[in-house]
Enzyme design. Sequence first.
Site, PDB file in Angstrom:
ATOM      1  N   GLY A  12      -5.080  -7.597  -0.644  1.00 62.00           N
ATOM      2  CA  GLY A  12      -3.439  -8.599  -1.258  1.00 62.00           C
ATOM      3  C   GLY A  12      -2.810  -9.581   0.423  1.00 62.00           C
ATOM      4  N   ASN A 107      -9.860  -1.813   4.941  1.00 59.62           N
ATOM      5  CA  ASN A 107     -11.464  -1.555   5.213  1.00 59.62           C
ATOM      6  C   ASN A 107     -12.263  -1.895   4.321  1.00 59.62           C
ATOM      7  OD1 ASN A 107      -9.931  -0.455   2.837  1.00 59.62           O
ATOM      8  ND2 ASN A 107      -9.837   1.559   3.882  1.00 59.62           N
ATOM      9  N   ASP A 134      -1.017  -0.663   3.486  1.00 58.85           N
ATOM     10  CA  ASP A 134      -0.856   0.662   3.221  1.00 58.85           C
ATOM     11  C   ASP A 134      -0.781   1.460   4.585  1.00 58.85           C
ATOM     12  OD1 ASP A 134      -0.678   0.056   0.759  1.00 58.85           O
ATOM     13  OD2 ASP A 134      -3.265  -0.092   0.333  1.00 58.85           O
ATOM     14  N   GLU A 233       1.777   5.319  -6.061  1.00 55.54           N
ATOM     15  CA  GLU A 233       1.584   4.544  -7.090  1.00 55.54           C
ATOM     16  C   GLU A 233      -0.015   6.199  -7.145  1.00 55.54           C
ATOM     17  OE1 GLU A 233      -0.022   1.148  -7.342  1.00 55.54           O
ATOM     18  OE2 GLU A 233      -0.696   1.586  -5.633  1.00 55.54           O
ATOM     19  N   TYR A 292       5.108  -5.509  -6.205  1.00 58.79           N
ATOM     20  CA  TYR A 292       3.967  -6.652  -5.098  1.00 58.79           C
ATOM     21  C   TYR A 292       5.713  -7.078  -4.124  1.00 58.79           C
ATOM     22  CZ  TYR A 292       0.466  -7.037  -7.942  1.00 58.79           C
ATOM     23  OH  TYR A 292      -0.724  -7.110  -9.100  1.00 58.79           O
TER      24      TYR A 292
END
EC number: 2.7.1.90
Lengths: 388, 388
Positions: A12, A107, A134, A233, A292
């Site tokens: 992302g 990762n 994240d 989420e 987003y």
Amino acid sequence: MAAKFVIAQGGGPTAVINQTVVGAALEIRRRHPGAKVLGSRHGVRGIRDGDYVDLSEIPEEQLRLVGATPGAALGSTRDKPDAAYCDLVLAGLKKEGADAFIYIGGNDTSGTQQILTDASGGSIAFVHAPKTIDNDLMENDHTPGFISAGEFVAGAFLSVDLDFRALPGVYVGIVMGRHAGFLTASAAAWRADEDSGPHLVYVPERAFSVPRFIDDVRATLDRHKRCIVAVSEGVTTEDGRAVVESLVPPDRLERDAHGNIKLSGSDLNMAFERALAEGLPGKRARVDALGYLPRGYVGAINSTDSSEAFEAGVFAVEVAARGGGSVALKHEGGKTVMRQVPLDAVAGKTRHMPDDFMQPDANQLSDTGMAYLKRLVPAKYQVGKPFV
Amino acid sequence: MAAKFVIAQGGGPTAVINQTVVGAALEIRRRHPGAKVLGSRHGVRGIRDGDYVDLSEIPEEQLRLVGATPGAALGSTRDKPDAAYCDLVLAGLKKEGADAFIYIGGNDTSGTQQILTDASGGSIAFVHAPKTIDNDLMENDHTPGFISAGEFVAGAFLSVDLDFRALPGVYVGIVMGRHAGFLTASAAAWRADEDSGPHLVYVPERAFSVPRFIDDVRATLDRHKRCIVAVSEGVTTEDGRAVVESLVPPDRLERDAHGNIKLSGSDLNMAFERALAEGLPGKRARVDALGYLPRGYVGAINSTDSSEAFEAGVFAVEVAARGGGSVALKHEGGKTVMRQVPLDAVAGKTRHMPDDFMQPDANQLSDTGMAYLKRLVPAKYQVGKPFV
């Protein structure tokens, strides 16, 4: 022959991932005059397909402007290459005569670099530069992209809380983050006091229970007349199922072509809307996904995040000179420093939010969690106390 | 006896509505030393219930901090008083010995002031000060709250467009605005060129067709490889029905206690998701509602909007001295000026976006529409062009 570097972006986009490209490109320019720097379009896909932009040809001023722009200027990809795909990537890099490949991502990206390292036989330096909103990379105190995203989320919840003070009700804001709760937790970073929202924070690290959720909301309404909820989420119930499975009747669950249940999107919003309508009938409730916006809102680019992302790119060039590895952001002596760590210390692993970041008996950040958030996402706006 | 003013806020909060309260309160302090200024909590409800905060007692510095804070610091209400409710409000104002009542809000708020004026017999000056992110008040070039909201929306779509350049697909962003398309149109305010999103803009002023929408998206994908869509929550089909009715099977439509179909929220998101899944199977698509963020995001408070909202409060005190009416923002001689207009020129009416703001044959802003948006919501961030 002059050195040749390939740079790509994976996963992302974020508010600052372009800074890492630019940091690396300018550091190569400084350390290796005359070196070629190829930007691969859409991650490893560009290497496989021979689709590059020559970053060595681009004036510094233009590069710096791109660096300050959210998104992923080279394009990104969700491809997770298997061994065969990696062979094609390796062949592509060899065809270009690349000395090093710097891949910026999370990762999965680190995992790709690990596979390539194992397959290459050592002729190319594979470097992973960290990026993820994240904040879930092992070995890192925090990751480039997280601070800006956290700032957006903190500001969004501060704003919605002010909105709901004026017109009370229940608000549920769904925040990205499948496996780690850091970004959802950042909703609480700018809480002024006990009366401020978010009043409830649900992270993937803790089992979610629908009846407990309704009880929590009801108790909050009794106390504060409104209830602001931040939920990841990725929350799952005690049995490990996605929360949407507990909230939507089986025959109404949306499935993809492979029969997998959709975990996010409108289904999750609607599931929460229905749970509230059933559990607290007649109560005004609004459920929104922040979507987003946290990962690239042009108005929430944090300057610390920007400069750390740039430095991660600079240090990636040093790690390339040392033969490859992963760049990690450590918190040492009160500041953030770049360190080299092995790819396999990061690849394919997830760093979860520490359990003591949450209060033991409440869905709210602990002092430890708040201290971490306040260090990284300090308050940015002064707000006046409403009269209601 | 010293003059006595009552101030209240109605309808949805905005980024700058508190500036109007503070502008009025400080102007009263300047023009009428010793005057009492009561802030009614939650709109007319506070007058009905005798629930006030004494704004005359609050230090200027504290007032100015509240002015700079989003939300509605006095609390707001969705109550639309009928004649009987207005009698209670009038009795409340008389009990307090109010000389003037300044009510900040949209066309419903103006309507309340009209009813109160008719019922009062002239002893109290009723003033409406404009506020709405919908920008749909007659007599106004634009309304306080719109510029900040428009700036948030413009920035959100710029950001999402950058995101989707990196990872292509279809994005539908649902924007507030039941009857007027100004806020949805502002998604296009910062478009750099034909390739930039939003590629499609759907406003309530134009009939929406699901098949046409799918065709539009498909054509955009062919041309730009991604498709960014801004759609108003208020779009309706040719027959005047809410778009959710065309997109969701009748037995799955959510209805409220009165049997009315829910027009926004997750149903609308899901309806668009399903339309895309059916019309363009296999295409990556994301549907999000921007939700409440445009109307009060702490990071998108526009300074022009702030000062105009403050000035609207200041001028409301002048309109009170003239016996009452509505404050209107006019565009004269290249700048925004405050004018007094009759309450009934604004009350209960909706200003729609002019037809020539849209291109005749495409769901996109015209040059006329863009000129209006660029005047009010000028570009704020310089962005670099991505390499994909």
